[in-house]
Design an enzyme around this catalytic site. Structure first.
Site, PDB file in Angstrom:
ATOM      1  N   ARG A   1      -2.184  -5.219  -0.323  1.00 36.75           N
ATOM      2  CA  ARG A   1      -2.351  -4.510   0.947  1.00 36.75           C
ATOM      3  C   ARG A   1      -2.906  -3.101   0.722  1.00 36.75           C
ATOM      4  NH1 ARG A   1       2.142  -2.150   4.221  1.00 36.75           N
ATOM      5  NH2 ARG A   1       1.353  -1.814   6.321  1.00 36.75           N
TER       6      ARG A   1
ATOM      7  N   ASN B   1       0.447   3.120   6.723  1.00 35.41           N
ATOM      8  CA  ASN B   1       0.538   3.217   5.258  1.00 35.41           C
ATOM      9  C   ASN B   1       1.902   3.669   4.750  1.00 35.41           C
ATOM     10  OD1 ASN B   1      -2.105   2.383   4.790  1.00 35.41           O
ATOM     11  ND2 ASN B   1      -2.925   4.453   4.916  1.00 35.41           N
TER      12      ASN B   1
ATOM     13  N   HIS C   1      -1.649 -12.824   4.169  1.00 37.06           N
ATOM     14  CA  HIS C   1      -0.322 -12.785   4.789  1.00 37.06           C
ATOM     15  C   HIS C   1       0.579 -13.907   4.283  1.00 37.06           C
ATOM     16  CE1 HIS C   1      -1.834 -10.346   8.536  1.00 37.06           C
ATOM     17  NE2 HIS C   1      -1.749  -9.626   7.440  1.00 37.06           N
TER      18      HIS C   1
END
Length: 322
Positions: A60, A92, A190
């Site tokens: 990610r 983030n 995912h």
């Protein structure tokens, strides 16, 4: 005004793609730092062996880096007194794994000081993290240089969100030179990782602002999620791919096909003919092309807006400009 802002963003991204893609190549460091890939892999392996759940945040982190200013390591920079950096933007704040990048950088500075960029280390660590949990591997073109700018507001504006519909996702990805296939393939990331309840709780409790549920989500799945996620819950985390969130596989597409994708952005993949066809085509694991496709899309994503030649710098420490 919003349209003008978006057009400016689009022109900037296309300029970055057109002008900076030259210079990254597989084997870029073979003469100046031949052990770079082995060192990054060994460092990543050490951390993943202790905490396998770090694989998803590392993947990610690379994704979030590339979607803001291109793959220039800007997500790694700390905020300073005069500037709030990308790292502190809300999307983030849940990133983890910075210690992996720092450890690899430290080892490389001993081996070949001032040669390997933090952005290249991040690209390699993302690949290695995926392959170490039974996912695909791919050749990573190297030669990126590190950016000197990191701005919180740019991350808040430019990163895709779990609430995006298909049109928004297609536009965001397209502005960076990624097509619809890249969108559905990279969404497959995912298959690993966890998410906070607030990223999808509106689908359970207040989908259109009238206290309703998302009709595009399987009712049984909603009932199961409601047990874990109460209204207003901002701390609980749940698996994005229940049952195999630590293993990189095709189960994500099975979940999406059953209307059990966790995010609105996952459900959006069933609203477009091309992405729906891809989701359904991955259900037979023996006929799946996901692993090969994922590597190809990661290479493509990893070349967004790269800095090469004399642009940027090679940071001594990944969290700080030189």
């Amino acid at each position: 005004m919003a349209t003008l802002k978006f057009l400016s963003f689009l022109i900037l991204q296309l300029f970055l793609i057109a002008n900076n893609c030259e210079g990254v190549e597989v084997g870029f460091y073979k003469k100046r730092c031949p052990n770079v890939e082995a060192i990054v892999k060994e460092t990543t392996k050490h951390y993943i062996s202790i905490a396998p759940t770090l694989a998803a945040p590392l993947l990610r982190m690379h994704f979030h880096d590339c979607f803001v200013r291109g793959c220039d390591g800007s997500v790694l920079l700390n905020s300073t007194k005069g500037n709030k950096a990308e790292k502190d933007a809300i999307p983030n704040q849940s990133l983890r794994g910075f210690q992996v990048i720092d450890a690899a950088k430290s080892a490389l500075e001993k081996e070949c000081p001032g040669i390997v960029s933090c952005s290249d280390i991040l690209a390699l660590a993302a690949r290695d993290a995926v392959s170490l949990i039974n996912g695909p591997t791919w050749s990573v073109p190297l030669g990126r240089r590190d950016g000197r700018v990191s701005i919180l507001s740019e991350a808040s504006k430019n990163l895709p969100t779990p609430f995006d519909n298909f049109t928004t996702l297609k536009t965001t990805f397209g502005a960076l030179g990624l097509n619809v296939k890249d969108l559905v393939v990279l969404s497959g990331g995912h298959t690993i990782g966890m998410s906070h309840c607030f990223s999808f709780s509106s689908r359970l409790y207040n989908f259109t602002g009238k206290g309703d549920i998302d009709p595009n989500m399987d009712q049984n799945y909603i009932n199961r999620l409601k047990i874990k996620c109460k209204p207003g819950d901002v701390t609980t985390i749940v698996e994005m791919d229940p049952g195999s969130f630590k293993s990189f596989d095709t189960d994500y597409y099975t979940m999406v096909s059953k209307r059990r994708g966790l995010f609105a952005s996952d459900a959006a993949l069933l609203t477009d003919t091309q992405t729906k066809h891809y989701v359904l085509s991955q259900l037979n694991q023996h006929g799946s092309t996901f692993f090969m496709d994922f590597g190809e899309s990661m290479v493509k994503m990893g070349q967004i807006g790269v800095l090469t030649g004399n642009a940027g710098e090679i940071r001594k420490h990944c969290a700080f400009r030189n």
